[in-house]
Design an enzyme around this catalytic site. Structure first.
Site, PDB file in Angstrom:
ATOM      1  N   ASP A  45       0.906  -1.232  -0.167  1.00  0.00           N
ATOM      2  CA  ASP A  45       0.149   0.104  -0.091  1.00  0.00           C
ATOM      3  C   ASP A  45       0.993   1.151  -0.021  1.00  0.00           C
ATOM      4  O   ASP A  45       0.446   2.239  -0.571  1.00  0.00           O
ATOM      5  CB  ASP A  45      -0.932  -0.017   1.193  1.00  0.00           C
ATOM      6  CG  ASP A  45      -2.151   0.570   0.910  1.00  0.00           C
ATOM      7  OD1 ASP A  45      -2.801   1.039  -0.137  1.00  0.00           O
ATOM      8  OD2 ASP A  45      -2.595   0.932   2.209  1.00  0.00           O
TER       9      ASP A  45
ATOM     10  N   TRP B 281       0.522   9.103   5.308  1.00  0.00           N
ATOM     11  CA  TRP B 281       0.891   7.705   4.639  1.00  0.00           C
ATOM     12  C   TRP B 281       1.944   7.056   4.944  1.00  0.00           C
ATOM     13  O   TRP B 281       2.430   6.012   4.406  1.00  0.00           O
ATOM     14  CB  TRP B 281       0.523   8.120   3.108  1.00  0.00           C
ATOM     15  CG  TRP B 281       0.950   9.211   2.613  1.00  0.00           C
ATOM     16  CD1 TRP B 281       0.391  10.381   2.199  1.00  0.00           C
ATOM     17  CD2 TRP B 281       2.490   9.603   2.442  1.00  0.00           C
ATOM     18  NE1 TRP B 281       1.246  11.546   1.741  1.00  0.00           N
ATOM     19  CE2 TRP B 281       2.405  10.871   1.678  1.00  0.00           C
ATOM     20  CE3 TRP B 281       3.619   8.795   2.386  1.00  0.00           C
ATOM     21  CZ2 TRP B 281       3.443  11.596   1.270  1.00  0.00           C
ATOM     22  CZ3 TRP B 281       4.889   9.558   1.817  1.00  0.00           C
ATOM     23  CH2 TRP B 281       4.645  10.818   1.362  1.00  0.00           C
TER      24      TRP B 281
ATOM     25  N   LYS C 190      -8.744   7.915  11.321  1.00  0.00           N
ATOM     26  CA  LYS C 190      -8.712   8.231   9.671  1.00  0.00           C
ATOM     27  C   LYS C 190      -7.347   8.354   9.276  1.00  0.00           C
ATOM     28  O   LYS C 190      -6.583   9.044   9.190  1.00  0.00           O
ATOM     29  CB  LYS C 190      -9.291   9.410   9.129  1.00  0.00           C
ATOM     30  CG  LYS C 190      -9.822   9.531   7.827  1.00  0.00           C
ATOM     31  CD  LYS C 190      -9.781  10.641   7.142  1.00  0.00           C
ATOM     32  CE  LYS C 190      -8.333  11.268   6.774  1.00  0.00           C
ATOM     33  NZ  LYS C 190      -7.899  10.228   5.505  1.00  0.00           N
ATOM     34  N   PRO C 191      -6.833   6.963   8.588  1.00  0.00           N
ATOM     35  CA  PRO C 191      -5.664   7.087   8.047  1.00  0.00           C
ATOM     36  C   PRO C 191      -5.540   7.607   6.681  1.00  0.00           C
ATOM     37  O   PRO C 191      -6.823   7.992   6.247  1.00  0.00           O
ATOM     38  CB  PRO C 191      -5.419   5.330   7.696  1.00  0.00           C
ATOM     39  CG  PRO C 191      -6.853   4.637   7.851  1.00  0.00           C
ATOM     40  CD  PRO C 191      -7.691   5.657   8.374  1.00  0.00           C
TER      41      PRO C 191
ATOM     42  N   GLU D 148      -5.561   8.540   2.778  1.00  0.00           N
ATOM     43  CA  GLU D 148      -6.182   7.715   1.872  1.00  0.00           C
ATOM     44  C   GLU D 148      -5.338   7.083   0.700  1.00  0.00           C
ATOM     45  O   GLU D 148      -5.924   6.135   0.036  1.00  0.00           O
ATOM     46  CB  GLU D 148      -7.250   8.764   1.033  1.00  0.00           C
ATOM     47  CG  GLU D 148      -6.723  10.005   0.607  1.00  0.00           C
ATOM     48  CD  GLU D 148      -6.805  11.020   1.404  1.00  0.00           C
ATOM     49  OE1 GLU D 148      -6.479  10.796   2.793  1.00  0.00           O
ATOM     50  OE2 GLU D 148      -7.064  12.182   1.038  1.00  0.00           O
TER      51      GLU D 148
ATOM     52  N   LEU E 282     -12.719  25.715  20.206  1.00  0.00           N
ATOM     53  CA  LEU E 282     -12.157  25.552  21.457  1.00  0.00           C
ATOM     54  C   LEU E 282     -12.121  24.047  21.639  1.00  0.00           C
ATOM     55  O   LEU E 282     -12.265  23.753  22.949  1.00  0.00           O
ATOM     56  CB  LEU E 282     -12.954  26.293  22.543  1.00  0.00           C
ATOM     57  CG  LEU E 282     -12.862  27.927  22.372  1.00  0.00           C
ATOM     58  CD1 LEU E 282     -13.720  28.405  23.560  1.00  0.00           C
ATOM     59  CD2 LEU E 282     -11.815  28.417  22.262  1.00  0.00           C
TER      60      LEU E 282
ATOM     61  N   GLU F 257       1.587  16.771  14.893  1.00  0.00           N
ATOM     62  CA  GLU F 257       3.127  16.310  14.611  1.00  0.00           C
ATOM     63  C   GLU F 257       3.225  16.607  13.236  1.00  0.00           C
ATOM     64  O   GLU F 257       2.470  16.180  12.546  1.00  0.00           O
ATOM     65  CB  GLU F 257       3.169  14.743  14.909  1.00  0.00           C
ATOM     66  CG  GLU F 257       3.119  14.401  16.282  1.00  0.00           C
ATOM     67  CD  GLU F 257       4.183  14.957  17.306  1.00  0.00           C
ATOM     68  OE1 GLU F 257       5.255  15.233  16.574  1.00  0.00           O
ATOM     69  OE2 GLU F 257       3.983  14.984  18.378  1.00  0.00           O
TER      70      GLU F 257
ATOM     71  N   GLY G 189       5.735  18.805   9.906  1.00  0.00           N
ATOM     72  CA  GLY G 189       6.771  18.676   8.963  1.00  0.00           C
ATOM     73  C   GLY G 189       8.075  18.886   9.461  1.00  0.00           C
ATOM     74  O   GLY G 189       8.219  19.354  10.652  1.00  0.00           O
TER      75      GLY G 189
ATOM     76  N   CYS H  99       9.322  12.266   8.339  1.00  0.00           N
ATOM     77  CA  CYS H  99       9.384  13.634   8.982  1.00  0.00           C
ATOM     78  C   CYS H  99      10.387  14.126   9.725  1.00  0.00           C
ATOM     79  O   CYS H  99      10.900  15.107   9.485  1.00  0.00           O
ATOM     80  CB  CYS H  99       8.074  13.533   9.836  1.00  0.00           C
ATOM     81  SG  CYS H  99       8.079  12.356  11.226  1.00  0.00           S
TER      82      CYS H  99
ATOM     83  N   GLU I 153      10.466  21.269   3.332  1.00  0.00           N
ATOM     84  CA  GLU I 153      10.347  20.004   3.251  1.00  0.00           C
ATOM     85  C   GLU I 153       9.950  19.322   1.940  1.00  0.00           C
ATOM     86  O   GLU I 153       9.279  19.531   1.274  1.00  0.00           O
ATOM     87  CB  GLU I 153       9.398  19.680   4.263  1.00  0.00           C
ATOM     88  CG  GLU I 153       9.378  18.234   4.372  1.00  0.00           C
ATOM     89  CD  GLU I 153       7.989  17.853   5.737  1.00  0.00           C
ATOM     90  OE1 GLU I 153       6.975  18.075   5.276  1.00  0.00           O
ATOM     91  OE2 GLU I 153       8.460  17.041   6.540  1.00  0.00           O
TER      92      GLU I 153
ATOM     93  N   LYS J 223       8.725  24.714  16.956  1.00  0.00           N
ATOM     94  CA  LYS J 223       8.181  25.641  15.974  1.00  0.00           C
ATOM     95  C   LYS J 223       7.275  25.272  15.246  1.00  0.00           C
ATOM     96  O   LYS J 223       6.144  24.733  15.635  1.00  0.00           O
ATOM     97  CB  LYS J 223       9.554  26.338  15.031  1.00  0.00           C
ATOM     98  CG  LYS J 223      10.732  26.696  16.190  1.00  0.00           C
ATOM     99  CD  LYS J 223      11.789  27.620  15.213  1.00  0.00           C
ATOM    100  CE  LYS J 223      13.035  26.850  14.798  1.00  0.00           C
ATOM    101  NZ  LYS J 223      14.027  27.329  14.401  1.00  0.00           N
TER     102      LYS J 223
ATOM    103  N   GLY K  88       5.284  21.365  15.281  1.00  0.00           N
ATOM    104  CA  GLY K  88       4.115  20.751  16.005  1.00  0.00           C
ATOM    105  C   GLY K  88       3.836  21.471  17.380  1.00  0.00           C
ATOM    106  O   GLY K  88       4.348  22.203  17.662  1.00  0.00           O
TER     107      GLY K  88
END
Ligand code: NAD
Length: 506
Positions: free
Chosen positions: A108, A167, A191-192, A194, A260, A266, A268, A300, A401, A471, A474
Site C-alpha cells: 500500500d 501515509w 482516519k488513516p 487515503e 475551542l 506532529e 513537517g 518527518c 520539506e 516551531k 508541531g
C-alpha cells in the site's frame, strides 16, 4: 531470491477483508455494511489499483463517535489491570498477524518488507505494551493546600479522540495514536491517509480477537477534506491528534481553535545533521544515508540539511557515496530491497520539481550510485537518492520539506556558524550532532531548536521517550508519560475538612 508477485500478494491481502466489493469501514467492532462513495488505493510499486475502499461520510463519523463514546465509558470503568491485559493481547495479536500487517504497508505504501514485517510490527506491538504498562498506573496527586481543605487531582479521559494520520509509516503512525489514546481510557476514531488505508483497517479487525470492547477503536477511510474534516468538526470528539503536513495541521488547528477543541499536532520537518571533523565521519555518513533515504526520504525526522565541517568534507562525501553503493532500490516485496517507490505519482512529481529546481539553479550534484535500481521496470514511482552541495541556504531546496530522497549539503568552519545555520529554519522537529567532544555535544544539544536531538545517532525512538516538534513542526507531545496530559483532562477536587466559613463572615 524469489518472492511473491504483486498481483498474487494483493489477492492474499484482499482475501483478509469481507466480500468482493469495496472494503468497508470498521465501526463499533464490525465491518460497516453501509455503502457509499468509494476510492482506490494504489500500489506505488506498480501503479496498479490495490484495493477499492468506502468513503466514510458524516453519518459514519456520527456512528463511530457514538460507539467510541459508549465503549470508552465501560473501558475506563474497568479495572486498570484488565485494560492492561487486553492491550497486551492486542500487542500479541499484532505480532501474530505481523506478516499480513507488514505486507499491507509494503503493497500500500511501497515500504520495503525488510522493514514493515520486522521493525514496524515490533514497534507497533511495543507501543501497545508500553501503554499497557501505564494504563493501570495513571493517578493524580494529593496537593498540600491551606488548612480546612484537601485537594486532589483526578485524571479523566477526553472520551473520544479523533486521530488523523499520514501515509509514510501507516501501521506505526496508527498505533502511535491508538496506544496512548486507549491507554489513557479514550475511544478512538482513526482516519488513516487515503494513500495507505489498508493496515489500519486490518489492525482494527485484528483488535476483535483481543477483548478490546467493540467501538473502542473505529477506522474510517476517506479524503481528508471529507472524512477528516467531519472528524475535526464533530462536537463529541473533544480531542484531535494529527500527524501530517504543516499546511493541513494549521488548517485543522484553525477549525479546532474556533471550536475551542484541544489539538496535538506532529508536523513537517527539515532537520539538520551537523558533522564535526572530530567525529567518526564514516559512521556519520552511514547514518545520514539511513536518516535521509530510508523510506525514500518520506520521514518527518529525516536529516535533510547536512552541515559538514570543512576538514571532514571529502571523507564524508566519499563514505556517503560508498554507503549508497550498497543500497538496492527496487521492488519492496523483495527482502533485499532497501528503498522502494515514493507513495504516489503526485509525490514523485513534487520531488522531481525540486530536482529540476536544483538543476535550474546550477546546484552541484554529488554523484550517488545505488547497488541496483530495478524500480523503473516495475511501472511505479521510483527515484534515485540525490545530494545537492553548496546551495544558497535560502534556496527552496534547502528550506522546504521535500519528503523525498533529496538532501542539501553545506560546508562550515565554526561551531557557531553551524548552529546558526541549523537553527535558521521554520521547522524544529529533530537534529543530529556528530562529534567526539562531550562538551560540544552537550552545548549544542541545549542550543539546537528542535524537539528531538540525537548525539552521534539518528532516528532512534522509544515508546517511553517524548516526541514532538518545536516551531512549525508541531504542538504537544506524543509518546512517553508526557503524552498523558495531552489525552486526559485534569480535574482539581477540593473538599472541605471543616464546616465552610465565608470569607465575608468575619
Ligand atoms: P497531509 O497533511 O496531506 O495528510 C495527513 C492526513 O490529514 C491524511 O490522513 C489526510 O487525509 C488528512 N487531511 C488532509 N486534509 C485534511 C483536512 N482538511 N481535515 C482533516 N484531515 C485532513 O500529510 P501527508 O502528505 O499524508 O504526510 C506527509 C506529511 O506528514 C509531511 O509533511 C511529514 O513531515 C508529516 N509527518 C510528520 C510526522 C511527525 O511526527 N511530525 C510524522 C510523519 C509525517
Amino acid at each position: 531470491m524469489t518472492h511473491a508477485s504483486h498481483p498474487e500478494a494483493a489477492r492474499h491481502l484482499r482475501s483478509l477483508f469481507p466480500g468482493q466489493g469495496p472494503v468497508p469501514n470498521w465501526v463499533a467492532g464490525q465491518w460497516s455494511t453501509k455503502t457509499g462513495d468509494t476510492f482506490e488505493s494504489i500500489d506505488p510499486t506498480t501503479g496498479q489499483v490495490l484495493m477499492e475502499l468506502t468513503v466514510a461520510d458524516e453519518a459514519d463519523v456520527d456512528q463511530a463517535a457514538e460507539a467510541a463514546a459508549g465503549a470508552s465509558t465501560s473501558w475506563w470503568a474497568m479495572d486498570g489491570q484488565d485494560r492492561a491485559r487486553i492491550m497486551r493481547a492486542f500487542a500479541d495479536a499484532i505480532r501474530r498477524h505481523g506478516p499480513d500487517l507488514g505486507l499491507a504497508d509494503t503493497l500500500d505504501a511501497g515500504r520495503p518488507i525488510r522493514d514493515t514485517r520486522t521493525r514496524d510490527v515490533e514497534r507497533a506491538a511495543r507501543l501497545l505494551e508500553y501503554w499497557a504498562g501505564v494504563t493501570d498506573r495513571l493517578r493524580g496527586a494529593n496537593i498540600p493546600v491551606q488548612p480546612g481543605y484537601t485537594n486532589v487531582t483526578r485524571y479523566e479521559p477526553y472520551g473520544v479522540v479523533g486521530a488523523i494520520t499520514p501515509w509514510n509509516y501507516p501501521l506505526t503512525n496508527a498505533v502511535t495514536k491508538i496506544a496512548p489514546a486507549i491507554g489513557t481510557g479514550n475511544g478512538v476514531v482513526l482516519k488513516p491517509a487515503e494513500e495507505s488505508p489498508v493496515s489500519a483497517l486490518l489492525l482494527a479487525s485484528i483488535s476483535a480477537e483481543t477483548g478490546l470492547p467493540p467501538g473502542l477503536l473505529n477506522v474510517l477511510n476517506g479524503p481528508g477534506e471529507i472524512t477528516g474534516d467531519h472528524i475535526v468538526r464533530h462536537p463529541d470528539i473533544e480531542k484531535i491528534v494529527f500527524t501530517g503536513s504543516t499546511t493541513v495541521g494549521r488548517a485543522i488547528a484553525g477549525t479546532a481553535g474556533a471550536m475551542l477543541k484541544s489539538v496535538s499536532l506532529e508536523l513537517g520537518g527539515k532537520s539538520p545533521v551537523i558533522v564535526f571533523a572530530d567525529a567518526d565521519v564514516a559512521r556519520a555518513a552511514r547514518a545520514v544515508a539511513f536518516s535521509g533515504f530510508n523510506n525514500q526520504g518520506q520521514t518527518c525526522t529525516a536529516g535533510t540539511r547536512l552541515y559538514i565541517q570543512r576538514p571532514a568534507l571529502d571523507a564524508f562525501i566519499e563514505a556517503l557515496q560508498e554507503e549508497v553503493t550498497r543500497l538496492r532500490v527496487g521492488d519492496p516485496l523483495d527482502p533485499t530491497t532497501h528503498l522502494g517507490p515514493l507513495i504516489s505519482d503526485q509525490q514523485r512529481a513534487r520531488v522531481q520539481r525540486y530536482l529540476d529546481l536544483g538543476a535550474d539553479h546550477g546546484a552541484e550534484q554529488i554523484t550517488l550510485t545505488t547497488e541496483a535500481n530495478n524500480g523503473h521496470q516495475l511501472g511505479g514511482y521510483f527515484l534515485t537518492p540525490t545530494v545537492f552541495a553548496h546551495l544558497d541556504p535560502n534556496d527552496a531546496l534547502a528550506r522546504e520539506e521535500i519528503f523525498g530522497p533529496v538532501l542539501s549539503l553545506f560546508a562550515f568552519d565554526t561551531e557557531d556558524e553551524a548552529l546558526t545555520a541549523a537553527n535558521d529554519s521554520a521547522y524544529g522537529l529533530s537534529a543530529s550532532v556528530w562529534t567526539d567532544s562531550l562538551t560540544r555535544a552537550t552545548r549544542l544539544s541545549q542550543r539546537l531548536q528542535a524537539g528531538l536531538v540525537w548525539v552521534n545517532a539518528v532516528n532512534v525512538l522509544n515508546a517511553g521517550s517524548p516526541y514532538g516538534g518545536y516551531k512549525q513542526s508541531g504542538v504537544g507531545l506524543e509518546m512517553g508519560l508526557e503524552a498523558i496530559t495531552q489525552l486526559m483532562k485534569v480535574k482539581s477536587i477540593w473538599t472541605a475538612t471543616e464546616p465552610w466559613a465565608s470569607p465575608w463572615s468575619g
